[in-house]
Write a protein that holds these residues in place. Structure first.
Motif, PDB file in Angstrom:
ATOM      1  N   ASN A  76       1.084  -1.329  -0.489  1.00 51.68           N
ATOM      2  CA  ASN A  76       0.199   0.230  -0.162  1.00 51.68           C
ATOM      3  C   ASN A  76       0.921   1.570  -0.165  1.00 51.68           C
ATOM      4  OD1 ASN A  76      -2.699  -2.124   0.013  1.00 51.68           O
ATOM      5  ND2 ASN A  76      -2.695  -1.796   1.982  1.00 51.68           N
ATOM      6  N   ALA A  77       2.278   0.893   0.492  1.00 46.54           N
ATOM      7  CA  ALA A  77       3.281   2.514  -0.147  1.00 46.54           C
ATOM      8  C   ALA A  77       3.357   2.589  -1.356  1.00 46.54           C
ATOM      9  CB  ALA A  77       4.512   1.952   0.939  1.00 46.54           C
ATOM     10  N   MET A  78       3.259   3.687  -1.668  1.00 46.84           N
ATOM     11  CA  MET A  78       2.390   3.183  -3.113  1.00 46.84           C
ATOM     12  C   MET A  78       3.824   5.359  -3.172  1.00 46.84           C
ATOM     13  SD  MET A  78       0.576   2.383  -6.201  1.00 46.84           S
ATOM     14  CE  MET A  78      -0.067   3.472  -7.730  1.00 46.84           C
ATOM     15  N   ARG A  79       4.367   5.473  -4.002  1.00 42.70           N
ATOM     16  CA  ARG A  79       4.575   6.852  -4.586  1.00 42.70           C
ATOM     17  C   ARG A  79       3.554   7.468  -5.618  1.00 42.70           C
ATOM     18  NH1 ARG A  79      10.106   8.265  -4.385  1.00 42.70           N
ATOM     19  NH2 ARG A  79       9.830   9.171  -6.592  1.00 42.70           N
ATOM     20  N   GLY A  80       3.948   8.601  -5.405  1.00 45.12           N
ATOM     21  CA  GLY A  80       2.445  10.042  -6.175  1.00 45.12           C
ATOM     22  C   GLY A  80       1.574   9.489  -5.806  1.00 45.12           C
TER      23      GLY A  80
END
Ligand SMILES: NC(=O)c1ccc[n+]([C@@H]2O[C@H](COP(=O)([O-])OP(=O)(O)OC[C@H]3O[C@@H](n4cnc5c(N)ncnc54)[C@H](OP(=O)(O)O)[C@@H]3O)[C@@H](O)[C@H]2O)c1
Length: 335
Positions: free
Chosen positions: A103-107
């Motif tokens: 769930n940790a996503m850039r942008g």
């Protein structure tokens, strides 16, 4: 340094910001001078306030590519001068996910790529082939990885048939990568002109779902009524039953997206046909690495529909939302 932040959920929220300069990269970390990126549906979700947990303000844009300009201690994966694709899920290096990794996503939930220089874990970038342009590299992280992962999970190879729905970013990579694996590809689109382009990229059979929604009948006819081995479905929605109808007994449906909205679908075919339903929530650095290795081996050129500069950023988002593109929409970081 310059960045584009999204300060509130609307296209008007895309704002030029001045951020503090970075200090030298820490242990295991690198600095990448960003050159280009591309738009994904997730960027629209962030821009329209529909991405769960997205903070505002945040640096915009999930996908990005650039050149390594500094490396910290204990960095062995890349060197200064390397051209890299930035993986969007920097905590998910390989293997099976959990919520923290996936769930940790850039942008989206983490700072994105639309900034002059990013400071990032060296293990979360992948070197790109020399023959690709910055815009092409910046088109890879989400869509090429997602398409590749579905084909890998479906164990697609020579003799298999894959049905691919639509001609957006994921689907065009799925077409190119499935052909590289020796599979037969049936692709659908709302546009005959896009289907013609898909044929030029190697599609074996094409079907206009706007003229006739029953693409599943076509897929069955194309496979002697057996059904396809894999459906790559970025649409879901009320048409999802057609994916279950088109797949063979023991085949797989990769549910990638929900462009068609939520689905109220009869699940009995899943039981009767022993269908494997596979969801997707991005992938790992290892998945992106596999996709890029395959692209390099097959000499695939990503299909870039159009390239926008920073001043035209909002126009790029509007084009993406309108859905008239074929393949990827790229952003050149021409500060
Ligand atoms: N789960 C994941 O890991 C993951 C990763 C990437 C993307 N996604 C999701 O996958 C979806 C597609 O992403 P993308 O980047 O490929 O988007 P995109 O580039 O915007 O592709 C959209 C294309 O899908 C087709 N389409 C739209 N509505 C359709 C419908 N009702 N029936 C059939 N086809 C339809 C259209 O193709 P034609 O114009 O040819 O008709 C349209 O151009 C999005 O929902 C995105 O969030 C999920």
């Amino acid at each position: 340094m310059k960045a584009i932040e999204i300060i509130s959920p609307s296209l008007d929220g895309l704002t030029l910001a001045e951020l503090p300069e970075l200090t030298a990269p820490g242990n295991g970390r690198i600095h990448v001078r960003m050159k280009a990126g591309s738009l994904n549906f997730a960027d629209l979700a962030v821009a329209f306030g529909q991405y769960p947990g997205a903070p505002y303000p945040n640096i915009a844009l999930c996908d990005g590519a650039g050149e390594v300009v500094a490396v910290g201690d204990d960095v062995w994966q890349v060197a200064v001068g390397d051209r890299v694709a930035i993986h969007v899920k920097p905590r998910w290096i390989a293997g099976r996910p959990n919520a923290e990794l996936a769930n940790a996503m850039r942008g989206a939930t983490l700072p994105g790529s639309l900034v002059e220089i990013v400071d990032i874990n060296a293990a979360s970038v992948v070197k790109a082939p020399d023959y690709l342009s910055w815009e092409e590299i910046g088109s890879l992280p989400i869509c090429a990885m997602t398409a590749w992962r579905a084909l890998e999970t479906g164990k697609i190879g020579p003799g298999n048939t894959v049905a691919v729905l639509g001609t957006g970013g994921v689907s065009v990579f799925a077409l190119q990568l499935a052909k590289a694996r020796g599979a037969r590809v049936i692709i659908t689109s709302s546009s005959d002109e896009k289907l013609e382009r898909a044929r030029k990229l190697g599609a074996d059979a094409t079907f206009n779902y706007r003229s006739n929604p029953d693409w599943d009948h076509f897929a069955l006819a194309q496979t002697g009524n057996a059904g396809v081995d894999l459906v790559i479905d970025p649409v879901g929605g009320d048409g999802f039953g057609k994916s279950l109808s088109a797949v063979r007994h023991g085949g797989m449906v990769a549910l990638i997206g929900f462009l068609g909205g939520g689905a109220a679908t009869d699940l009995l075919p899943v039981i009767f046909k022993e269908i494997r339903l596979q969801g997707a929530n991005g992938g790992s650095v290892a998945d992106l690495s596999g996709a890029i290795a395959a692209i390099n081996a097959a000499g695939i050129k990503p299909v870039i529909d159009s390239i926008f500069g920073i001043v035209n950023l909002r126009e790029a988002y509007k084009l993406m939302a309108g859905g008239s593109h074929f393949g990827k929409i790229a952003i050149r970081f021409d500060w």
